[in-house]
Design an enzyme around this catalytic site. Sequence first.
Site, short mmCIF file in Angstrom:
data_model
loop_
_atom_site.label_atom_id
_atom_site.label_comp_id
_atom_site.label_asym_id
_atom_site.label_seq_id
_atom_site.Cartn_x
_atom_site.Cartn_y
_atom_site.Cartn_z
N GLY A 103 0.83 -1.20 0.00
CA GLY A 103 0.00 0.00 0.00
C GLY A 103 0.86 1.24 0.00
O GLY A 103 1.10 1.83 1.07
N THR A 152 7.25 4.58 -12.86
CA THR A 152 7.08 4.73 -14.31
C THR A 152 8.46 4.81 -14.98
O THR A 152 9.48 5.06 -14.32
CB THR A 152 6.30 6.02 -14.65
OG1 THR A 152 7.15 7.14 -14.37
CG2 THR A 152 5.01 6.14 -13.85
N ASN A 153 8.45 4.65 -16.30
CA ASN A 153 9.73 4.68 -17.01
C ASN A 153 10.40 6.05 -16.90
O ASN A 153 11.63 6.15 -16.84
CB ASN A 153 9.52 4.28 -18.47
CG ASN A 153 9.41 2.77 -18.57
OD1 ASN A 153 9.22 2.09 -17.56
ND2 ASN A 153 9.54 2.25 -19.77
N GLU A 154 9.58 7.10 -16.83
CA GLU A 154 10.17 8.45 -16.68
C GLU A 154 10.88 8.55 -15.32
O GLU A 154 11.97 9.12 -15.21
CB GLU A 154 9.09 9.54 -16.77
CG GLU A 154 8.54 9.77 -18.17
CD GLU A 154 7.53 8.70 -18.59
OE1 GLU A 154 7.04 7.96 -17.72
OE2 GLU A 154 7.25 8.61 -19.79
N GLU A 200 15.66 -6.13 -3.38
CA GLU A 200 15.27 -7.21 -4.29
C GLU A 200 14.79 -6.61 -5.60
O GLU A 200 13.63 -6.34 -5.78
CB GLU A 200 14.18 -8.07 -3.63
CG GLU A 200 13.55 -9.15 -4.49
CD GLU A 200 14.50 -9.89 -5.41
OE1 GLU A 200 15.52 -10.40 -4.94
OE2 GLU A 200 14.20 -9.97 -6.62
N SER A 241 -2.19 -4.24 -5.90
CA SER A 241 -2.08 -5.57 -6.53
C SER A 241 -2.16 -6.62 -5.43
O SER A 241 -1.69 -6.39 -4.31
CB SER A 241 -0.75 -5.71 -7.27
OG SER A 241 -0.54 -4.62 -8.14
N SER A 291 0.91 3.61 -3.30
CA SER A 291 0.22 4.61 -4.13
C SER A 291 -1.15 4.94 -3.55
O SER A 291 -1.75 4.12 -2.86
CB SER A 291 0.02 4.07 -5.55
OG SER A 291 1.23 3.61 -6.06
C1 LIG Z 1 0.11 -2.96 -13.04
C2 LIG Z 1 0.36 -2.03 -11.90
C3 LIG Z 1 0.53 -2.55 -10.63
C4 LIG Z 1 0.72 -1.68 -9.54
N1 LIG Z 1 0.81 -2.22 -8.28
C5 LIG Z 1 0.92 -1.38 -7.21
C6 LIG Z 1 0.91 -1.91 -5.88
O1 LIG Z 1 0.79 -3.11 -5.68
N2 LIG Z 1 1.00 -1.05 -4.85
C7 LIG Z 1 1.15 0.30 -5.01
O2 LIG Z 1 1.28 1.02 -4.03
N3 LIG Z 1 1.13 0.84 -6.27
C8 LIG Z 1 1.01 0.02 -7.36
N4 LIG Z 1 0.97 0.55 -8.65
C9 LIG Z 1 0.99 1.98 -8.80
C10 LIG Z 1 2.26 2.51 -9.41
O3 LIG Z 1 3.30 2.48 -8.46
C11 LIG Z 1 1.94 3.94 -9.90
O4 LIG Z 1 1.10 3.79 -11.03
C12 LIG Z 1 3.17 4.70 -10.29
O5 LIG Z 1 3.94 5.01 -9.16
C13 LIG Z 1 2.81 6.00 -11.03
O6 LIG Z 1 1.89 6.74 -10.33
P1 LIG Z 1 0.58 7.31 -11.04
O7 LIG Z 1 -0.08 6.17 -11.74
O8 LIG Z 1 -0.19 8.06 -10.03
O9 LIG Z 1 1.11 8.27 -12.16
P2 LIG Z 1 1.68 9.81 -11.99
O10 LIG Z 1 2.66 9.81 -10.89
O11 LIG Z 1 0.45 10.67 -11.83
O12 LIG Z 1 2.34 10.02 -13.34
C14 LIG Z 1 1.64 10.39 -14.54
C15 LIG Z 1 2.67 10.59 -15.66
O13 LIG Z 1 3.55 11.68 -15.31
C16 LIG Z 1 4.90 11.24 -15.34
N5 LIG Z 1 5.67 11.85 -14.25
C17 LIG Z 1 5.27 12.03 -12.97
N6 LIG Z 1 6.24 12.61 -12.25
C18 LIG Z 1 7.29 12.81 -13.09
C19 LIG Z 1 8.59 13.35 -12.93
N7 LIG Z 1 9.04 13.80 -11.75
N8 LIG Z 1 9.41 13.38 -14.01
C20 LIG Z 1 8.98 12.91 -15.23
N9 LIG Z 1 7.74 12.38 -15.43
C21 LIG Z 1 6.91 12.33 -14.37
C22 LIG Z 1 4.84 9.74 -15.13
O14 LIG Z 1 5.97 9.09 -15.64
C23 LIG Z 1 3.56 9.36 -15.85
O15 LIG Z 1 3.83 9.18 -17.21
C24 LIG Z 1 0.78 -0.28 -9.75
C25 LIG Z 1 0.62 0.22 -11.04
C26 LIG Z 1 0.40 -0.61 -12.10
C27 LIG Z 1 0.22 -0.03 -13.47
#
Ligand SMILES: Cc1cc2nc3c(=O)[nH]c(=O)nc-3n(C[C@H](O)[C@H](O)[C@H](O)COP(=O)(O)OP(=O)(O)OC[C@H]3O[C@@H](n4cnc5c(N)ncnc54)[C@H](O)[C@@H]3O)c2cc1C
Length: 389
Positions: free
Chosen positions: A127, A372-374, A243, A161, A129
Amino acid sequence: MDFEFTPEQSQFREELRDFLRAEVPLEKQEVFGLLTEEQYQFGREINRKLAARNWLAVGWPEEHGGGGKGPIEQGILAEDLGYWRVPKSGSIGLGIVGPAIMVFGAQDQKERFLRPIAKGEVEYCQGFSEPNVGSDLASLELRAERDGDEYVLNGSKMFTSYAYHADYMYLLARTDPQAQKHRGISLFIADMKTPGISLRPLPYINGEMAAQTFFDNVRLPISCLIGEENRGWYHAMTTLDYERSGLGRYASVRRVFDDFAEFCQGPSPDGGRPLAGHPLVQRQLAQRRLGMETWKLLCWNVAWMQSSGAVPNAEASVAFLYGSEERLRFAEMAMEVLGPYATLRHGSPAAPLLGNIEGIHREAMHLHGAGTNEIHRNIIAQRGLGMPR
Ligand SMILES: Cc1cc2nc3c(=O)[nH]c(=O)nc-3n(C[C@H](O)[C@H](O)[C@H](O)COP(=O)(O)OP(=O)(O)OC[C@H]3O[C@@H](n4cnc5c(N)ncnc54)[C@H](O)[C@@H]3O)c2cc1C
């Protein structure tokens, strides 16, 4: 970097492969983009069998129920389980929670939490995000207020997840809203059966059913706090780096790549000459093979660093980022080569490779999980290349 396993490590791999050949028939293997309840339960059963041999947490100390080996053996296990497409379970406990408790947990927490993870008896979810917080995780809002011997939690977590299978959640919560944002966060383990925790289904593009998790006056005893109050951010970030070899993720994709290369040498889906007879297909497969080998070495580099006592950081991001993009490149190439057949899902009689191509394409499109990849590019630039934030 030593590219050879020791004789003991090679023997472990052979014994593991004998086990997988005997225990994981093709029909039980996970198909990309499809994780049924039956498959999930099968994955748990395999984990318990591995644990009975002390292989599940092979890299953990024996005192915590592990195999007493190290990151290389843990990498061998991850790579082979991935290649055999053993449905995933227990990965958050083994990869993230266990290492955190070993470093920051109190003695009674080590005794209570570690062995059940090593024995494959419990599932954890993570937990971190929240609905308004993802990449900028330190801005998280879920509140944990101290009340006597308890903390009272209110707020919600997003993209949880494994939530529906989890016994516990490993979570970050704000314990001091007045402090600077990184300094007012604490790390907890919450029993998912605690009154006040509820789930709302959240389907992922990869076929998995995750959840949004709500906390409504959830009371956790102080014994659920891991490490120091208000140091949770630093505890969590340190252990996230432990890990991160990503070998399981690599190997599960590699398996589909290998199967696809073989498939291209048989009759084409429409009964024509083998796809591999086209020079363009050969060129594409050769290119992706190059990508797969690079990905593998980047993952093993992380495991090797861990085995030498180093904590990989930017190196783990390099492997993760490269892997996400290579997975997508492979999926797009397979789509292009197979044409409309590639869009057929598991269950369709004409779906090539049991529908794995359709599933992997769907899964490869998400570039968000585990950062994210960014964000990984930012880590590589700032921590790897020393550039300013
Ligand atoms: C399949 C999947 C499983 C997941 N499982 C879990 C889980 O088990 N537990 C959990 O806690 N979370 C989980 N997540 C959440 C995941 O960690 C978040 O989706 C991730 O951290 C991105 O946050 P966001 O989706 O709010 O996107 P945002 O943070 O809102 O980002 C939106 C866009 O802006 C870009 N961006 C944001 N900040 C920057 C920056 N500083 N520089 C450049 N670009 C930026 C991002 O790259 C993205 O393209 C999961 C996500 C997915 C897709």
